[in-house]
Scaffold this motif. Structure first.
Motif, PDB file in Angstrom:
ATOM      1  N   ASP A  47      -6.021  -1.383  -4.778  1.00 35.80           N
ATOM      2  CA  ASP A  47      -5.425  -1.944  -3.568  1.00 35.80           C
ATOM      3  C   ASP A  47      -6.421  -2.897  -2.912  1.00 35.80           C
ATOM      4  O   ASP A  47      -7.413  -2.460  -2.340  1.00 35.80           O
ATOM      5  CB  ASP A  47      -5.042  -0.799  -2.614  1.00 35.80           C
ATOM      6  CG  ASP A  47      -4.133  -1.276  -1.492  1.00 35.80           C
ATOM      7  OD1 ASP A  47      -3.883  -2.499  -1.402  1.00 35.80           O
ATOM      8  OD2 ASP A  47      -3.658  -0.429  -0.718  1.00 35.80           O
TER       9      ASP A  47
ATOM     10  N   GLN B 174      -8.145   0.324  -0.130  1.00 33.88           N
ATOM     11  CA  GLN B 174      -8.324  -0.944   0.550  1.00 33.88           C
ATOM     12  C   GLN B 174      -9.661  -1.069   1.291  1.00 33.88           C
ATOM     13  O   GLN B 174     -10.268  -2.126   1.259  1.00 33.88           O
ATOM     14  CB  GLN B 174      -7.161  -1.136   1.533  1.00 33.88           C
ATOM     15  CG  GLN B 174      -6.780  -2.571   1.753  1.00 33.88           C
ATOM     16  CD  GLN B 174      -5.401  -2.698   2.405  1.00 33.88           C
ATOM     17  OE1 GLN B 174      -4.659  -1.725   2.531  1.00 33.88           O
ATOM     18  NE2 GLN B 174      -5.060  -3.890   2.815  1.00 33.88           N
TER      19      GLN B 174
ATOM     20  N   SER C 170       0.824  -1.206   0.000  1.00 32.65           N
ATOM     21  CA  SER C 170       0.000   0.000   0.000  1.00 32.65           C
ATOM     22  C   SER C 170       0.860   1.259   0.000  1.00 32.65           C
ATOM     23  O   SER C 170       0.539   2.241  -0.669  1.00 32.65           O
ATOM     24  CB  SER C 170      -0.931   0.020   1.212  1.00 32.65           C
ATOM     25  OG  SER C 170      -1.864  -1.026   1.127  1.00 32.65           O
TER      26      SER C 170
END
Ligand SMILES: Nc1ncnc2c1ncn2[C@@H]1O[C@H](COP(=O)(O)OP(=O)(O)OP(=O)(O)O)[C@@H](O)[C@H]1O
Ligand code: SF4
Ligand SMILES: [Mg+2]
Lengths: 324, 282
Positions: A178, A96, A47
């Motif tokens: 992500d 995410q 990330s």
């Protein structure tokens, strides 16, 4: 044609003097239209690498070395205004956590339309119309009604679709996704991946797909970058990598994929041990503490091309040979 | 259904009653808006024959319901017109200090870096000076008057909003949706206005309501000291100030504006407390 090239990216946290290196000399590249998977266990720096490409590293994190070229332009030399013009237009990202990544007080439609409005590509009414269209494309039923709702009225899977719609509405040249499917159950996971692949192919969008799920990689990626402990340890095209991983860590990751042709005992395989936290990375090869092939040579840091051939590279002194 | 109806109705009535601070505030706003129609007399008209008369006094057909002051002006009419000054000074100074303070606080909290350092040190400095003292000194320098009072109150009170907006912005800026809007290419101004501000309105509203009560008091205080709106314009503070000299002989001159002030500030504070209970922190 290389669209994105990251070279020797180093990201550190903390005040000068007491810096902790979280990403250490990462290089990767994405060609126009291709899908590259960035894989690795939790904490390996995926990330952070992605965020630094967009220039969105959080407070206290600094890229201390390296170069990021997007379409041949060094992103570090761009003025904030120029970087902003790239973000959301040519360069989009899916984060995410889909639910908390949406503003609870702004309607779904407006959030999907955000990049069009920000970049002045469409007026309010037209942008809203296109947002509804996009919501329909990502498979949200009753898109016109949903567009007027707040994210809190949507399920996690729907929020994930909304994020995808928001990222793809401006037909970016590169999409960084992500863990776009981690929070979802398996059926929806497959749908979302298909959707990404389909929409990506349609707009010619290259995708940098971040995941720790090798099964997802097998389904979608053209090329794979494996990260461990803040470094890239193996890079190869997907087919040869799955056929014959060279880095012992890649071998371990591959064994985590459930396989239909194997008894379930193997499907339950999981990696022994944990990724050490950045403070506890060992000298030399970082995988040393978990590697069965480790020996005295591994106290030196293996360069990425220690075991390379053709266009594949692996950072290992004693690479695996042949299929695993 | 029909059995439950009376219970529900009485609950509603109690509910409405428990909102009396809001009703009172509303009534005062109406008074201020419709003062020319509500006031029985011209608030500035003097009648030397009707000086210091007790409530209920009647002269040439006119009734002084709340008595008259030392110049024979009708206290009730002055009270109604005075609501205009109290409310408009409070509203405008809350708006001005709010806009300045929120802008400063959000800029500091979002942009961080040297902007944050400079702005928040400034806030600290302002907050370390006693507010009423600062107000008195600046108004003494600028001179009294309606506009100056508002400017001075805004100058004195913006740091309070800046503090709250700063803290709230820091918290919201950490939220992932702010990162998403930046990833979409939103400018700092857009991120602040569209994505952060709506998420911090609640606590700001609480501060504004509590500040509103304080501004009413500050205005009255300045007028009491002769630094506020100038005579003959009716203001509760200046009515208190002159009424003070006649407390023994004409208690009504100071008592009614005092009561009005008390009720207005009390209801503003109660509304503020109620809001902060609902919204969380203030
Ligand atoms: N602001 C920060 N300060 C210090 N350490 C941080 C900070 N942000 C992240 N880290 C650490 O950096 C490492 C890499 O984080 P990153 O989020 O890139 O991992 P990841 O590969 O994306 O993992 P995941 O699969 O869990 O998302 C982790 O060990 C994390 O704890
Ligand atoms: S370099 Fe040594 S320790 Fe590292 S992966 Fe290869 S064999 Fe294992
Ligand atoms: Mg991550």
């Amino acid at each position: 044609m290389t669209l994105l090239s990251v070279s020797d990216l180093t990201i550190e946290a903390g005040p000068p003097g007491d810096r902790l290196r979280l990403v250490d000399g990462v290089s990767l590249s994405v060609k126009a239209g291709e899908t590259v998977a960035l894989v690795g266990e939790s904490g390996s720096g995926k990330s952070l690498t992605a965020l630094s490409i967009l220039g969105l590293l959080g407070e206290g994190l600094t890229p201390t070395a390296g170069r990021i070229l997007f379409d041949g332009r060094d992103l570090a030399t761009l003025a904030p205004e120029e970087l902003r013009r790239l973000r959301g237009a040519d360069l989009a990202m899916i984060f995410q956590e889909p639910v908390s990544s949406l503003n609870p007080l702004v309607t779904v439609g407006d959030q999907v339309a955000e990049s069009l409005i920000v970049h002045g590509r469409a007026s309010g009414a037209e942008a809203r119309e296109r947002a509804v269209e996009m919501l329909k494309r990502v498979g949200i039923p009753e898109p016109a009604r949903r567009a007027r709702q707040l994210p809190t009225e949507l399920s996690g899977g729907m929020c994930q679709r909304v994020m995808i719609a928001a990222a793809l509405i401006s037909r970016p040249r590169l999409l960084i996704a992500d863990e776009p499917t981690t929070a979802l159950d398996v059926t929806i996971q497959a749908q979302i991946l298909d959707l990404l692949a389909e929409l990506g192919a349609e707009a010619g969008t290259a995708i940098l797909l971040i995941t720790h799920d090798m099964g997802v990689v097998a389904e979608t990626a053209d090329r794979v970058c494996v990260m461990y402990g803040g470094r890239v340890v193996e890079e190869a095209a997907a087919v040869p990598l799955f056929a014959a991983p060279r880095h012992p860590y890649t071998g371990m990751l591959l064994r985590t994929i459930p396989r239909l042709d194997q008894p379930p005992k193997r499907a339950l395989y999981s990696i022994a041990g944990n990724v050490p936290s950045p403070r506890d990375w060992p000298e030399g090869c970082r995988f040393r503490t978990r590697c069965t092939r480790a020996d005295a040579a591994c106290t030196a840091l293996p360069p990425l091309d220690a075991a390379g051939e053709g266009d594949r590279r692996a950072a290992c002194f004693h690479p695996l040979e042949g299929p695993q | 259904m029909s059995a439950a109806a009376p219970a529900r109705r009485s609950f509603r009535a109690a509910d409405l009653l428990s909102w009396w601070p809001a009703w009172l505030l509303f009534a005062l706003v109406l008074c201020a808006l419709f003062a020319p129609w509500l006031a029985p007399m011209d608030p500035d008209r003097q009648n030397l024959l009707a000086r210091l008369k007790a409530p209920g006094f009647e002269a040439r057909g006119a009734v002084y319901h709340l008595g008259s002051d030392e110049l024979g002006r009708d206290v009730l009419s002055r009270l109604i017109y005075g609501a205009r000054i109290s409310l408009s000074v409070a509203v405008l100074s809350v708006l001005l200090s709010g806009v300045v303070g929120v802008t400063v606080g959000m800029a500091a909290g979002y942009l961080r870096g040297w902007t944050e350092t400079v702005l928040m040190r400034l806030v600290d400095i302002f907050l370390s000076i006693p507010a009423i003292l600062l107000a008195i000194i600046t108004v003494a320098v600028l001179g009294p008057g309606f506009v100056n009072v508002i400017l001075v109150l805004a100058l004195t009170r913006w740091p309070r909003y800046a503090r709250v907006a700063y803290g709230q912005t820091l918290a919201i800026a950490e939220r992932p949706f702010v990162r998403l809007s930046r990833a979409m290419g939103a400018s700092p101004a857009r991120v602040i206005a569209v994505h952060i501000l709506p998420n911090i309105v609640g606590p700001l509203l609480v501060v504004a309501t509590l500040e509103f009560g304080l501004m009413v008091l500050f205005e009255a205080g300045l007028s009491f000291l002769g630094l506020g709106v100038q005579p003959p314009t009716a203001s509760w503070g200046s009515m208190l100030s002159t009424g003070r000299n006649y407390l023994a002989t004409a208690w009504w001159i100071a008592t009614f504006p005092g009561l009005a002030l008390f009720l207005l500030v009390l209801s503003a504070n109660m509304i503020g407390d109620r809001l902060s209970d609902r919204i969380g922190k203030g």
